[in-house]
Design a protein around this motif. Structure first.
Motif, PDB file in Angstrom:
ATOM      1  N   ASP A   4      40.107  18.689  30.671  1.00 55.22           N
ATOM      2  CA  ASP A   4      41.210  19.342  31.370  1.00 55.22           C
ATOM      3  C   ASP A   4      41.533  18.610  32.669  1.00 55.22           C
ATOM      4  OD1 ASP A   4      42.937  21.960  31.531  1.00 55.22           O
ATOM      5  OD2 ASP A   4      42.132  21.622  33.538  1.00 55.22           O
ATOM      6  N   CYS A  22      45.135  17.430  33.489  1.00 57.81           N
ATOM      7  CA  CYS A  22      45.867  18.169  34.520  1.00 57.81           C
ATOM      8  C   CYS A  22      46.174  17.323  35.750  1.00 57.81           C
ATOM      9  CB  CYS A  22      45.048  19.360  34.991  1.00 57.81           C
ATOM     10  SG  CYS A  22      45.443  20.889  34.192  1.00 57.81           S
ATOM     11  N   ARG A  24      46.062  26.331  39.669  1.00 60.08           N
ATOM     12  CA  ARG A  24      46.735  26.772  38.449  1.00 60.08           C
ATOM     13  C   ARG A  24      45.735  27.425  37.510  1.00 60.08           C
ATOM     14  NH1 ARG A  24      48.111  20.859  36.044  1.00 60.08           N
ATOM     15  NH2 ARG A  24      49.506  20.875  37.800  1.00 60.08           N
ATOM     16  N   CYS A  49      44.039  27.534  33.851  1.00 53.63           N
ATOM     17  CA  CYS A  49      43.816  26.636  32.719  1.00 53.63           C
ATOM     18  C   CYS A  49      42.843  27.240  31.727  1.00 53.63           C
ATOM     19  CB  CYS A  49      43.274  25.299  33.213  1.00 53.63           C
ATOM     20  SG  CYS A  49      44.548  24.284  33.980  1.00 53.63           S
ATOM     21  N   HIS A  65      41.918  26.755  38.186  1.00 51.46           N
ATOM     22  CA  HIS A  65      41.738  25.312  38.351  1.00 51.46           C
ATOM     23  C   HIS A  65      42.280  24.922  39.731  1.00 51.46           C
ATOM     24  CE1 HIS A  65      42.561  20.972  36.738  1.00 51.46           C
ATOM     25  NE2 HIS A  65      41.757  21.007  37.788  1.00 51.46           N
ATOM     26  N   TYR A 100      36.740  24.191  39.167  1.00 46.69           N
ATOM     27  CA  TYR A 100      37.077  25.293  38.260  1.00 46.69           C
ATOM     28  C   TYR A 100      36.279  26.522  38.667  1.00 46.69           C
ATOM     29  CZ  TYR A 100      39.174  21.701  35.388  1.00 46.69           C
ATOM     30  OH  TYR A 100      39.971  20.682  34.950  1.00 46.69           O
TER      31      TYR A 100
HETATM   32 ZN   LIG Z   1      43.758  22.318  34.516  1.00 45.85          ZN
END
Ligand SMILES: [Zn+2]
Ligand SMILES: [Zn+2]
Length: 258
Positions: free
Chosen positions: A131, A135, A179, A181, A190, A203
């Motif tokens: 991710d 991202c 954001r 995720c 995130h 995270y």
């Molecule tokens: Zn992310």
């Protein structure tokens, strides 16, 4: 950059060898010249291989909810032209591993929560690094974000509180965005930072699934650092190597994430 976005959409089919729905030459050519997409491709391949290697264990401990998600994924998948034969309802359990990277990602982390600590840590490292690579590749610059305001908006939108560690001039750390995720079965926060000019992710998972000790995992040329504290699990991902600077940053994040 547009080429990167378009190629990213093809990567799943490419890694799955679904040549009918993927312009493989285009992916191959682009990955030769673009390090960022090459990283993403390498990460997707590694995840897929790891899940395949653990297929039996993953099947054994899938929850009904997870099986339902895989079934609905398989149905969506079948509605698009593909070389995959039609499966009868229920047959997906036998066939899920070959399905696709997208499905196996869902399986990998969710199922692994039924495993021991080492599997959990490895699975979280896989998925968070993947991710992170996806991202942060389009989130480089932009103005710094306000940590307090970001935390307030998060709680208003999603109903559970997070603390967002502040930017720090001394640590050369700057918050860029927050954001939502998918890193486990549920959605996680995130927090995207830049740290010494490189993208850094933190995270925040809404439960404490690991121990208090800090775990380090090196994968896909990134370090994942994770721990649980106060009913939350934190995972930091950075391309930075393990050195005293990274250890200091971990201490800073741990101290400000109460
Ligand atoms: Zn992310
Ligand atoms: Zn690219």
């Amino acid at each position: 950059m547009n080429e990167c976005r378009e190629v990213e959409a093809l990567l799943g089919a490419y890694v799955d060898g679904e040549t009918a729905s993927c312009d493989c030459d285009r992916v191959r050519r682009h990955a030769e010249s673009c390090a960022c997409c090459r990283d993403l491709l390498g990460a997707q391949r590694a995840v897929r291989e790891a899940v395949r290697a653990r297929a039996t264990g993953l099947r054994a401990c899938a929850s009904p909810r997870l099986k339902a998600r895989c079934a609905s994924y398989a149905i969506r998948r079948r509605s698009t032209p593909s070389r995959l034969p039609r499966a009868s309802p229920g047959a997906f359990v036998r066939r899920w591993v070959p399905l696709s990277v997208a499905a196996t990602l869902v399986l990998a982390v969710t199922a692994v929560f039924g495993f021991g600590l080492n599997h959990k840590v490895q699975a979280l490292a896989f998925q968070s690094t993947l991710d992170h690579v996806k991202c942060t590749r389009f989130t480089g610059g932009g103005p710094p974000a306000d940590p307090l305001e970001a935390a307030r908006q998060w709680q208003a939108k999603f109903g559970w509180p997070i603390t967002v560690p502040a930017s720090s001039g001394a640590s050369n750390l700057q918050l860029r965005a927050v954001r939502r995720c998918a890193v486990t079965d549920g959605r996680v926060a995130h927090l995207i930072y830049t740290w010494m000019g490189e993208p850094l992710s933190v995270y925040v998972l809404p439960k404490g699934t690991l121990g208090d000790a800090t775990e380090f995992v090196h994968r896909f040329r990134h370090n994942s650092v994770m721990w649980s504290q106060n009913d939350r699990t934190y995972i930091m991902v950075t391309p930075h190597g393990r050195d005293p600077e990274l250890d200091r940053l971990v201490s800073h994040i741990r101290a400000s994430a109460f």
